[in-house]
Design a protein around this motif. Structure first.
Motif, mmCIF file in Angstrom:
data_model
loop_
_atom_site.group_PDB
_atom_site.id
_atom_site.type_symbol
_atom_site.label_atom_id
_atom_site.label_comp_id
_atom_site.label_asym_id
_atom_site.label_seq_id
_atom_site.Cartn_x
_atom_site.Cartn_y
_atom_site.Cartn_z
ATOM 1 N N MET A 1 0.832 -1.170 0.000
ATOM 2 C CA MET A 1 0.000 0.000 0.000
ATOM 3 C C MET A 1 0.882 1.241 0.000
ATOM 4 S SD MET A 1 -2.985 0.361 2.669
ATOM 5 C CE MET A 1 -4.207 1.501 2.506
ATOM 6 N N THR A 2 0.603 2.190 -0.879
ATOM 7 C CA THR A 2 1.410 3.402 -0.926
ATOM 8 C C THR A 2 0.644 4.535 -0.291
ATOM 9 O OG1 THR A 2 0.557 4.011 -3.064
ATOM 10 C CG2 THR A 2 2.568 2.702 -3.054
ATOM 11 N N GLU A 3 1.406 5.409 0.274
ATOM 12 C CA GLU A 3 0.778 6.582 0.884
ATOM 13 C C GLU A 3 0.740 7.701 -0.146
ATOM 14 O OE1 GLU A 3 2.214 7.895 4.638
ATOM 15 O OE2 GLU A 3 2.629 5.854 5.280
ATOM 16 N N HIS A 4 -0.323 8.454 -0.110
ATOM 17 C CA HIS A 4 -0.484 9.577 -1.041
ATOM 18 C C HIS A 4 -0.620 10.852 -0.219
ATOM 19 C CE1 HIS A 4 -1.547 11.726 -4.648
ATOM 20 N NE2 HIS A 4 -2.610 12.220 -4.024
ATOM 21 N N THR A 5 0.247 11.794 -0.498
ATOM 22 C CA THR A 5 0.163 13.058 0.229
ATOM 23 C C THR A 5 -0.479 14.088 -0.678
ATOM 24 O OG1 THR A 5 2.353 13.689 -0.487
ATOM 25 C CG2 THR A 5 2.195 12.592 1.650
ATOM 26 N N ALA A 6 -1.382 14.810 -0.139
ATOM 27 C CA ALA A 6 -2.068 15.847 -0.898
ATOM 28 C C ALA A 6 -1.183 17.073 -1.012
ATOM 29 C CB ALA A 6 -3.381 16.215 -0.205
ATOM 30 N N GLU A 7 -1.259 17.703 -2.199
ATOM 31 C CA GLU A 7 -0.518 18.943 -2.396
ATOM 32 C C GLU A 7 -1.306 20.074 -1.768
ATOM 33 O OE1 GLU A 7 1.638 19.788 -5.598
ATOM 34 O OE2 GLU A 7 2.280 17.732 -5.852
ATOM 35 N N PRO A 8 -0.638 21.064 -1.224
ATOM 36 C CA PRO A 8 -1.383 22.175 -0.640
ATOM 37 C C PRO A 8 -2.161 22.917 -1.732
ATOM 38 C CG PRO A 8 0.977 22.628 -0.644
ATOM 39 C CD PRO A 8 0.796 21.211 -1.102
ATOM 40 N N ALA A 9 -3.372 23.273 -1.432
ATOM 41 C CA ALA A 9 -4.208 24.010 -2.382
ATOM 42 C C ALA A 9 -3.686 25.435 -2.514
ATOM 43 C CB ALA A 9 -5.659 24.032 -1.891
ATOM 44 N N SER A 10 -3.752 25.955 -3.735
ATOM 45 C CA SER A 10 -3.304 27.336 -3.903
ATOM 46 C C SER A 10 -4.412 28.258 -3.419
ATOM 47 C CB SER A 10 -2.946 27.624 -5.358
ATOM 48 O OG SER A 10 -4.083 27.526 -6.153
ATOM 49 N N THR A 11 -3.993 29.328 -2.847
ATOM 50 C CA THR A 11 -4.951 30.291 -2.312
ATOM 51 C C THR A 11 -5.213 31.360 -3.351
ATOM 52 O OG1 THR A 11 -3.227 31.692 -1.391
ATOM 53 C CG2 THR A 11 -4.074 29.915 0.029
ATOM 54 N N PRO A 12 -6.309 32.082 -3.227
ATOM 55 C CA PRO A 12 -6.569 33.170 -4.177
ATOM 56 C C PRO A 12 -5.437 34.189 -4.202
ATOM 57 C CG PRO A 12 -8.538 32.713 -2.889
ATOM 58 C CD PRO A 12 -7.423 31.877 -2.314
ATOM 59 N N THR A 13 -4.794 34.393 -3.069
ATOM 60 C CA THR A 13 -3.682 35.339 -3.011
ATOM 61 C C THR A 13 -2.531 34.851 -3.882
ATOM 62 O OG1 THR A 13 -4.330 35.953 -0.778
ATOM 63 C CG2 THR A 13 -2.108 36.554 -1.467
ATOM 64 N N ASP A 14 -2.245 33.528 -3.827
ATOM 65 C CA ASP A 14 -1.180 32.957 -4.654
ATOM 66 C C ASP A 14 -1.500 33.154 -6.142
ATOM 67 O OD1 ASP A 14 0.125 32.120 -2.362
ATOM 68 O OD2 ASP A 14 -0.600 30.054 -2.503
ATOM 69 N N ALA A 15 -2.745 32.925 -6.507
ATOM 70 C CA ALA A 15 -3.149 33.068 -7.907
ATOM 71 C C ALA A 15 -3.015 34.519 -8.360
ATOM 72 C CB ALA A 15 -4.577 32.580 -8.098
ATOM 73 N N ALA A 16 -3.420 35.449 -7.522
ATOM 74 C CA ALA A 16 -3.321 36.873 -7.870
ATOM 75 C C ALA A 16 -1.868 37.297 -8.008
ATOM 76 C CB ALA A 16 -4.032 37.727 -6.827
ATOM 77 N N GLU A 17 -1.028 36.815 -7.107
ATOM 78 C CA GLU A 17 0.397 37.159 -7.187
ATOM 79 C C GLU A 17 1.019 36.570 -8.443
ATOM 80 O OE1 GLU A 17 2.136 35.835 -3.525
ATOM 81 O OE2 GLU A 17 1.148 37.386 -2.341
ATOM 82 N N SER A 18 0.620 35.351 -8.804
ATOM 83 C CA SER A 18 1.145 34.709 -10.006
ATOM 84 C C SER A 18 0.709 35.474 -11.258
ATOM 85 C CB SER A 18 0.649 33.267 -10.080
ATOM 86 O OG SER A 18 1.064 32.670 -11.284
ATOM 87 N N GLU A 19 -0.556 35.883 -11.290
ATOM 88 C CA GLU A 19 -1.060 36.652 -12.429
ATOM 89 C C GLU A 19 -0.360 37.995 -12.542
ATOM 90 O OE1 GLU A 19 -5.204 38.602 -13.943
ATOM 91 O OE2 GLU A 19 -5.332 36.709 -12.845
ATOM 92 N N GLN A 20 -0.122 38.638 -11.415
ATOM 93 C CA GLN A 20 0.569 39.924 -11.411
ATOM 94 C C GLN A 20 2.002 39.751 -11.909
ATOM 95 O OE1 GLN A 20 0.626 41.925 -7.620
ATOM 96 N NE2 GLN A 20 1.313 43.839 -8.518
ATOM 97 N N ALA A 21 2.646 38.649 -11.531
ATOM 98 C CA ALA A 21 4.006 38.381 -11.996
ATOM 99 C C ALA A 21 4.013 38.157 -13.511
ATOM 100 C CB ALA A 21 4.583 37.173 -11.277
ATOM 101 N N ASP A 22 2.984 37.448 -14.030
ATOM 102 C CA ASP A 22 2.888 37.214 -15.472
ATOM 103 C C ASP A 22 2.711 38.527 -16.237
ATOM 104 O OD1 ASP A 22 3.098 34.495 -15.006
ATOM 105 O OD2 ASP A 22 0.952 34.093 -15.263
ATOM 106 N N VAL A 23 1.855 39.401 -15.732
ATOM 107 C CA VAL A 23 1.628 40.708 -16.361
ATOM 108 C C VAL A 23 2.910 41.534 -16.329
ATOM 109 C CG1 VAL A 23 0.380 42.897 -16.153
ATOM 110 C CG2 VAL A 23 -0.852 40.732 -15.944
ATOM 111 N N SER A 24 3.586 41.497 -15.208
ATOM 112 C CA SER A 24 4.832 42.247 -15.068
ATOM 113 C C SER A 24 5.881 41.732 -16.060
ATOM 114 C CB SER A 24 5.338 42.126 -13.629
ATOM 115 O OG SER A 24 6.537 42.842 -13.476
ATOM 116 N N GLN A 25 5.942 40.420 -16.231
ATOM 117 C CA GLN A 25 6.904 39.832 -17.181
ATOM 118 C C GLN A 25 6.540 40.227 -18.609
ATOM 119 O OE1 GLN A 25 9.792 38.138 -16.616
ATOM 120 N NE2 GLN A 25 10.087 38.269 -18.812
#
Length: 129
Positions: A1-25
């Motif tokens: 049996m293998t263990e599966h670890t869940a990835e942390p969910a991205s928060t709206p703040t993370d998404a907004a920061e990522s979008e802002q970084a894309d626009v800046s680039q």
């Protein structure tokens, strides 16, 4: 049996920061592009779209739309006329040749051709025949 670890969910703040970084680039990227390149790229996009709409593409029976082609050709003629003094003669000459080709293709595709000098873009380029 293998263990599966869940990835942390991205928060709206993370998404907004990522979008802002894309626009800046993207802003930094466009700042590095020469004006001549922006003008010619826009003209090539208009030229390609106009060619498709006048029936110079793979499937003219389903893609031809002369009303749309007229708008694209008018915009292309205006851009080339206004931009020609700003770009080199080499660029302007090839863009004018492409414009003339789509203007002639438009005239051939029209069931009722426009009078000479009143076709798409001709108020900027003069009569095309």
């Amino acid at each position: 049996m293998t263990e599966h670890t869940a990835e942390p969910a991205s928060t709206p703040t993370d998404a907004a920061e990522s979008e802002q970084a894309d626009v800046s680039q993207a802003t930094r990227d466009i700042a590095d592009v020469a004006a001549v390149e922006v003008i010619t790229t826009a003209a090539v996009h208009l030229l390609s779209a106009a060619a498709v709409k006048v029936g110079l593409a793979d499937d003219p029976e389903t893609q031809i739309d002369l009303d749309e082609a007229r708008k694209l050709i008018n915009a292309l003629a205006g851009l080339i006329t206004a931009g020609a003094p700003e770009v080199s003669d080499m660029h302007a000459r090839s863009l004018r040749d492409g414009l003339r080709s789509v203007q002639l293709a438009f005239r051939e595709a029209s069931v009722i051709p426009d009078p000479i000098g009143q076709g798409p873009g001709e108020k900027y380029t003069g009569p095309v025949n």
